[in-house]
Design a protein around this motif. Structure first.
Motif, PDB file in Angstrom:
ATOM      1  N   SER A   1     132.479 -42.587  11.171  1.00  0.00           N
ATOM      2  CA  SER A   1     132.038 -41.445  11.983  1.00  0.00           C
ATOM      3  C   SER A   1     132.882 -40.211  11.695  1.00  0.00           C
ATOM      4  O   SER A   1     132.360 -39.088  11.647  1.00  0.00           O
ATOM      5  CB  SER A   1     132.116 -41.800  13.470  1.00  0.00           C
ATOM      6  N   ALA A   2     134.188 -40.415  11.499  1.00  0.00           N
ATOM      7  CA  ALA A   2     135.065 -39.289  11.175  1.00  0.00           C
ATOM      8  C   ALA A   2     134.686 -38.684   9.831  1.00  0.00           C
ATOM      9  O   ALA A   2     134.642 -37.456   9.672  1.00  0.00           O
ATOM     10  CB  ALA A   2     136.519 -39.749  11.166  1.00  0.00           C
ATOM     11  N   ARG A   3     134.401 -39.543   8.861  1.00  0.00           N
ATOM     12  CA  ARG A   3     134.003 -39.024   7.550  1.00  0.00           C
ATOM     13  C   ARG A   3     132.712 -38.217   7.643  1.00  0.00           C
ATOM     14  O   ARG A   3     132.565 -37.168   7.004  1.00  0.00           O
ATOM     15  CB  ARG A   3     133.852 -40.185   6.568  1.00  0.00           C
ATOM     16  N   ILE A   4     131.773 -38.677   8.431  1.00  0.00           N
ATOM     17  CA  ILE A   4     130.510 -37.949   8.595  1.00  0.00           C
ATOM     18  C   ILE A   4     130.759 -36.617   9.301  1.00  0.00           C
ATOM     19  O   ILE A   4     130.227 -35.576   8.903  1.00  0.00           O
ATOM     20  CB  ILE A   4     129.513 -38.800   9.401  1.00  0.00           C
TER      21      ILE A   4
ATOM     22  N   VAL B   1     122.556 -32.523   3.926  1.00  0.00           N
ATOM     23  CA  VAL B   1     121.520 -33.531   4.139  1.00  0.00           C
ATOM     24  C   VAL B   1     122.105 -34.942   4.158  1.00  0.00           C
ATOM     25  O   VAL B   1     121.644 -35.800   4.917  1.00  0.00           O
ATOM     26  CB  VAL B   1     120.407 -33.397   3.076  1.00  0.00           C
ATOM     27  N   THR B   2     123.129 -35.207   3.361  1.00  0.00           N
ATOM     28  CA  THR B   2     123.743 -36.540   3.405  1.00  0.00           C
ATOM     29  C   THR B   2     124.503 -36.759   4.706  1.00  0.00           C
ATOM     30  O   THR B   2     124.508 -37.867   5.250  1.00  0.00           O
ATOM     31  CB  THR B   2     124.676 -36.752   2.201  1.00  0.00           C
ATOM     32  N   ALA B   3     125.131 -35.703   5.228  1.00  0.00           N
ATOM     33  CA  ALA B   3     125.809 -35.817   6.527  1.00  0.00           C
ATOM     34  C   ALA B   3     124.790 -36.023   7.642  1.00  0.00           C
ATOM     35  O   ALA B   3     124.997 -36.844   8.541  1.00  0.00           O
ATOM     36  CB  ALA B   3     126.657 -34.572   6.796  1.00  0.00           C
ATOM     37  N   TYR B   4     123.677 -35.291   7.587  1.00  0.00           N
ATOM     38  CA  TYR B   4     122.620 -35.461   8.579  1.00  0.00           C
ATOM     39  C   TYR B   4     122.098 -36.900   8.574  1.00  0.00           C
ATOM     40  O   TYR B   4     121.915 -37.519   9.624  1.00  0.00           O
ATOM     41  CB  TYR B   4     121.451 -34.523   8.284  1.00  0.00           C
ATOM     42  N   GLU B   5     121.807 -37.419   7.380  1.00  0.00           N
ATOM     43  CA  GLU B   5     121.226 -38.761   7.296  1.00  0.00           C
ATOM     44  C   GLU B   5     122.184 -39.814   7.849  1.00  0.00           C
ATOM     45  O   GLU B   5     121.783 -40.694   8.619  1.00  0.00           O
ATOM     46  CB  GLU B   5     120.862 -39.107   5.856  1.00  0.00           C
ATOM     47  N   ALA B   6     123.454 -39.717   7.460  1.00  0.00           N
ATOM     48  CA  ALA B   6     124.428 -40.704   7.934  1.00  0.00           C
ATOM     49  C   ALA B   6     124.591 -40.628   9.450  1.00  0.00           C
ATOM     50  O   ALA B   6     124.653 -41.661  10.135  1.00  0.00           O
ATOM     51  CB  ALA B   6     125.771 -40.482   7.237  1.00  0.00           C
TER      52      ALA B   6
ATOM     53  N   ALA C   1     127.762 -43.061   5.107  1.00  0.00           N
ATOM     54  CA  ALA C   1     128.957 -42.300   5.454  1.00  0.00           C
ATOM     55  C   ALA C   1     129.802 -42.021   4.219  1.00  0.00           C
ATOM     56  O   ALA C   1     130.328 -40.911   4.038  1.00  0.00           O
ATOM     57  CB  ALA C   1     129.776 -43.056   6.497  1.00  0.00           C
ATOM     58  N   LEU C   2     129.945 -43.031   3.351  1.00  0.00           N
ATOM     59  CA  LEU C   2     130.709 -42.838   2.119  1.00  0.00           C
ATOM     60  C   LEU C   2     130.001 -41.859   1.185  1.00  0.00           C
ATOM     61  O   LEU C   2     130.659 -41.065   0.500  1.00  0.00           O
ATOM     62  CB  LEU C   2     130.916 -44.184   1.422  1.00  0.00           C
ATOM     63  N   THR C   3     128.675 -41.913   1.147  1.00  0.00           N
ATOM     64  CA  THR C   3     127.921 -40.967   0.323  1.00  0.00           C
ATOM     65  C   THR C   3     128.147 -39.538   0.801  1.00  0.00           C
ATOM     66  O   THR C   3     128.378 -38.621  -0.002  1.00  0.00           O
ATOM     67  CB  THR C   3     126.421 -41.298   0.359  1.00  0.00           C
ATOM     68  N   ALA C   4     128.095 -39.339   2.118  1.00  0.00           N
ATOM     69  CA  ALA C   4     128.336 -38.005   2.679  1.00  0.00           C
ATOM     70  C   ALA C   4     129.759 -37.541   2.376  1.00  0.00           C
ATOM     71  O   ALA C   4     129.987 -36.374   2.034  1.00  0.00           O
ATOM     72  CB  ALA C   4     128.083 -38.014   4.182  1.00  0.00           C
TER      73      ALA C   4
END
Length: 380
Positions: free
Chosen positions: A237-240, A293-298, A312-315
């Motif tokens: 969650s922190a990474r996102i 968009v990657t942050a939104y999806e995660a 989350a790792l992708t974002a």
């Protein structure tokens, strides 16, 4: 999937944009220096934006952090929400939620995080020993969420620990946290013990894996969206959240670069008329959209209770790798002006570089993602 904000999320985002735009000006940021803006933090809390994260979810927080990133506002919004509000509401005991959440929501309690790379152990029942070299926003925090060597999460009051100031290249009001048999409370409350005095296993079919593949064992007693253990959920969650903050930082850098190149002329033509400038700005815009968009999806997947570890790792990877490119492009497109340490775009550059490595640089999170794929825990 549907990333369309709800009415509540849109209202909160609009309010945040107005507050950040009005109070987080270049002049105020210069005056604040390396500290946080107490007046801005008070305004955000009085507007109910911190407490609202409980209702708007992680996606709502990402939307708010985008607005903070656009202005590089000096407040511990991301840290206190993800390590405090979301962590306690998801993994705290009923007593901890009742006692801690009101203070975090109104800003009288600020929570910093030391969940990645900490060298901390439980030296005695309810007491921690060890040190964390750099904890962002520690100088503003009343509590720190600490992960020990077994991936258990603890709340430490800063009044009980030693907090030394640390100077960073970006003004994050950071400090060094030193624990010496410091009293701490375990998030979720003390672990129940069996009649034989042993710790029960996690409430799952097997030990939960940490983000680096380590077995979390009893550190995963509490679960949240997607079945993740407490440590994994908080770190992801922190990474996102910080990826959302990076999206805003990059958007602000691109906006400043566009404004500069459309008004600055060379040989009688705006810089923006040059094809090389247009291509560089377009690449920066696309990179910013990829982070967003990657942050939104995660965040959406976490709110919906779906598996989100790989997302989350992708974002985080996009925030690190693409964020690096964008803030460099933003500074480069300003020409010689971008080298001015007092120019507003330089703050975006510093924030982007700081966020690039926070909670793992691009190569580290890419390795973690690869390990998850190899083990079949996420789709390739």
């Amino acid at each position: 999937m549907d990333f369309t904000p709800t009415q509540e999320q849109s209202a909160a985002r609009g309010l945040a944009a107005r507050i950040f735009g009005d109070l987080s000006t270049h002049e105020r940021l210069t005056a604040v220096g390396t500290g946080s803006d107490a007046e801005l933090w008070k305004a955000l809390c009085e507007a109910g934006l911190v407490a609202a994260v409980q209702d708007t979810g992680l996606l709502g927080l990402v939307l708010l952090l985008e607005e903070q990133g656009r202005t590089t506002a000096q407040v511990p919004f991301a840290a206190s929400c993800v390590y405090g509000l979301l962590a306690v509401s998801s993994h705290g005991s009923p007593e901890q939620r009742e006692r801690l959440l009101p203070g975090i929501g109104d800003g009288t309690a600020v929570v910093a995080g030391a969940v990645s790379g900490a060298r901390v152990r439980e030296s005695a029942p309810g007491r921690l020993s060890g040190a964390v070299p750099v904890v962002p926003w520690l100088r503003d925090a009343t509590h720190v969420l600490v992960a020990d060597e077994g991936r258990a999460l603890w709340l430490v009051r800063t009044a009980d620990a030693r907090c030394d100031r640390v100077e960073l290249t970006a003004p994050w009001s950071a400090g060094r946290l030193t624990l010496d048999a410091t009293p701490a409370e375990r998030l979720g409350g003390p672990l129940p013990r069996s009649a034989a005095g042993t710790l029960p296993g996690p409430r799952s079919d097997g030990p939960t894996r940490g983000s680096g593949g380590e077995s979390c064992g009893d550190a995963a007693l509490t679960h949240s969206a997607g079945g993740a253990g407490a440590y994994d959920d908080v770190l992801a969650s922190a990474r996102i959240a910080f990826a959302g903050l990076q999206a805003g930082v990059c958007a602000g850098a691109v906006a400043r670069a566009v404004a500069h190149t459309t008004t600055r002329e060379q040989f009688g033509r705006p810089l923006a008329a040059k094809q090389g400038v247009q291509l560089r700005a377009a690449d920066a815009h696309m990179d910013t959209e990829a982070i967003r968009v990657t942050a939104y999806e995660a965040a959406w997947r976490r709110d919906e209770g779906l598996d989100f570890a790989g997302h989350a790792l992708t974002a985080a990877w996009w925030a690190s790798e693409a964020g690096h490119r964008v803030v460099h492009a933003g500074q480069h497109l300003h020409g010689g002006t971008g080298a001015d340490l007092d120019h507003p775009v330089h703050r975006h550059f510093l924030w982007g570089r700081q966020l690039e490595s926070y909670l793992g640089c691009g190569s580290e999170v890419l390795q973690e993602l690869g390990e998850l794929i190899v083990r079949g825990e996420v789709d390739g």
